[in-house]
Design an enzyme around this catalytic site. Sequence first.
Site, mmCIF file in Angstrom:
data_model
loop_
_atom_site.group_PDB
_atom_site.id
_atom_site.type_symbol
_atom_site.label_atom_id
_atom_site.label_comp_id
_atom_site.label_asym_id
_atom_site.label_seq_id
_atom_site.Cartn_x
_atom_site.Cartn_y
_atom_site.Cartn_z
ATOM 1 N N GLY A 390 48.833 -10.017 4.405
ATOM 2 C CA GLY A 390 49.077 -10.720 5.273
ATOM 3 C C GLY A 390 47.959 -11.579 6.343
ATOM 4 O O GLY A 390 48.441 -12.140 7.278
ATOM 5 N N LYS A 393 44.949 -14.530 2.845
ATOM 6 C CA LYS A 393 43.909 -14.628 1.673
ATOM 7 C C LYS A 393 44.493 -15.753 0.450
ATOM 8 O O LYS A 393 43.904 -16.588 -0.057
ATOM 9 C CB LYS A 393 43.718 -13.327 0.876
ATOM 10 C CG LYS A 393 43.116 -12.412 1.973
ATOM 11 C CD LYS A 393 42.577 -11.087 1.250
ATOM 12 C CE LYS A 393 43.829 -10.516 0.844
ATOM 13 N NZ LYS A 393 44.927 -10.171 1.822
ATOM 14 N N SER A 710 33.539 8.154 11.899
ATOM 15 C CA SER A 710 33.202 7.382 13.110
ATOM 16 C C SER A 710 33.765 8.197 14.250
ATOM 17 O O SER A 710 33.416 7.680 15.569
ATOM 18 C CB SER A 710 33.813 6.068 13.200
ATOM 19 O OG SER A 710 35.515 6.254 13.019
ATOM 20 N N LYS A 753 38.234 -2.127 16.840
ATOM 21 C CA LYS A 753 38.226 -1.094 17.814
ATOM 22 C C LYS A 753 38.140 -1.621 19.254
ATOM 23 O O LYS A 753 38.925 -0.926 19.942
ATOM 24 C CB LYS A 753 37.093 0.001 17.543
ATOM 25 C CG LYS A 753 37.367 0.527 15.949
ATOM 26 C CD LYS A 753 36.297 1.448 15.697
ATOM 27 C CE LYS A 753 36.461 2.165 14.398
ATOM 28 N NZ LYS A 753 35.159 3.023 13.939
#
Length: 807
Positions: A390, A393, A710, A753
Amino acid sequence: MSEDPKDIRSLEEGPEGGESVDVGTGDLDCLDPVDCPDALPIIPLRNTVLFPMMVSPLLVNTERSRQLVDDVLVSEDRLMLAVAVKDSVVESPSAKDIYSVGTVLRVVKMLKFPDDSYRLLVQGVGRARIDHILQEEPFLKGEISLLEEELDSESVAMTALVRNLAQQFSELAAESPRLSDEFQHVAMNVEEPSRLADLVASNLDFDVAGKQALLEELNVEARLRRISDEVSRARDVVHVENEIREKVQSDMGKTQREYMLRQQLEAIRKELGETEEEGTEIQRLRDAIDAAKMPEDAHKQAARELDRIEQIPEASAEHGVIRTYLEWMTDLPWAVESEDKLDVNLAREILDEDHYDLVKVKDRIVEYIAVLSLKRDLKGPILCFTGPPGTGKTSLGHSIARSLGREFARISLGGVHDEAEIRGHRRTYVGAMPGRILQALRRTKTRNPVILLDEIDKVGSDQRGDPSSALLEVLDPEQNNTFSDHYLEVPFDLSKVLFIATANQVDPIPAPLLDRMEVIELPGYTAEEKCEIAKQYLIPRQLEENGLVDIKVEFPEESLFSLIHDYTREAGVRNLEREIGSVCRKLARKVAEDENDGPFSVSESLLSEFLGPIRFESELAEHVGAGVSVGLAWTPSGGDILFIEATSMAGKGRLKLTGSLGDVMRESVEAARSWLQSNAEKFQIDLASFQEQDIHLHVPAGAVPKDGPSAGVAMVTALTSLLTGRCAESFVAMTGEITLRGKVLPVGGIKEKVLAAKRSGITRVVLPERNRKDVEEIEADLLSGIEFNYVGTIDEALEYTLAETID
């Protein structure tokens, strides 16, 4: 020596320029028995075996052989021994190169030619064995002994064998075109078993070793049986040859007859004026081949197939296969190109008109157009757009084609397992056709379109081949100028094509294929970007699709943000457009039922009425106590904050992890605990607590799988907060991978983030030092209200994430 028997004219006639020397007797069929001397000259023969009582021509054309013949002619009996050579490639046969059994010959007539060659007429006298070689120069000579045959002429078996062989050979002579009809009568009139066997053997077509075996067979009955078997086999071969010859002649006659009738029919139609098109189908194909301007190799192949189709009836299945092949060859754009629009400013306007943001992608396309305007023979780059679903591309391919003024074709590769989908099928298969690449070129009718290879990361492989391996040639600018499709069997130039691939993830793409592409990431949109996309593209499109163009409908920003946060959770805008479409359909129904022409303002309360209660609740930052930290996570639908909760209880030092954590995330917890235990003294933590307490670490939203390194900084912060009693700083979020040496390593998804932190009310974010460059790429207005702390070690991170005092 090189002596070969030849089929020649009667020696009595003699060729022009030849000198005839008569050295023989008058009747060749009635030779008296001769007294054979103990020693005779030996003449080697290549590729043939002569039999007793047979009259044969013999060509002598070497000095060694002429000396032998001269010596024979001066002798009283004019006899010599003819022996077959074992290996015909030997130039000067010696005693070891010849068989030991041969035929004693008498020279009957000789012709001399101006080139010093001799042509002899010889007759076999009897079988003989070489007992001893007397000389090898100037020619072979040896001691011989005549061989006696084993013959029981009175036996019933012998009589039956003679009659059967004579009958078989007579029938073979009648059926075979290689044997003279005279043999039909000769064979029936020969009564001597041995002479009949030698007559038939000398006229059968088999190798020297086989004939030599018959010459050495002294038992006449055994020789007759073997020859009879050979005659039967020869008759079978002749029958098959005759059947094939008759069938070929019949087919050729039928084809020629049909061709003549077709020509006559065409002439009749022309006379009657019934022919509307110029030329026949063959002529149309020939004109199309000439007009296609194919390369030389392709033109030769098409012309060769055209010559074949002319010889094949239209009703034949092969005729249809070749016609389809030629139609494909002529339909492909071998030399047709669309003219590129090389206006950089126009391209930028078109890209901005179709897509919001995507600065990197737009810059890359503009660069390509700029270089193309300077270097017209530029090979097309291979671009690969990667990102969540979505994010635009596929639609980017349409925009790129429009900005270049080129044709566009999309090829969906999701779930493709067959290599033939790329390279095509060979014409030997029923229903064969070219691969999808050439099919796309046929549709676009140009050799330089934009071809979108959609979902290239979802290509599979099985027993039918690996399509990704076939794409290696397609997506290599150094190789695709000679792309080979199995159906065409001739190279096709793909270097002018601009290939664009799309993928949701890079990892599934094979490394050799990925190396051929220039990867451009589309990481996803922020809420602010989604809001602008909705205003500029999604809302106008849905209003038009739902018949609300003439009705004023307003979507306030608050409602759009509510749609984005409360009703969708994605990186792209596909679900957002669905929800906007759902709202528009509800409005269309309202207009139809209430006959209310608006205007309408889609408020948050109206959203609840149309779409129901909110579906997603975002995590919000809050004051946290000891043992709790706030991490940052990346998901396919964007960024989010993550609470890490740790608690302790009396036990035996065990570590319990919950929250649907993956292996990598579990290893991060282990690493955090090990580092903290090794640095316990620094933080005034009693080492005994690691042995006497169990620690339970939990990540809420347990039904959602979580993984990745992470969250390492958040894990060590939560454990340190738990064991020291120092609470984590309020409204501080953190991310980063940790090592046992206390290093903080960089992570990905920084933009998502950071935006998630801002959306959740976070005021300070702790990031790895090596991620500083990622923050610099984020637009400045999106970073307002957030403070960043960059750290390189765990000690530095804990200084920013933990409060100074114990709670």
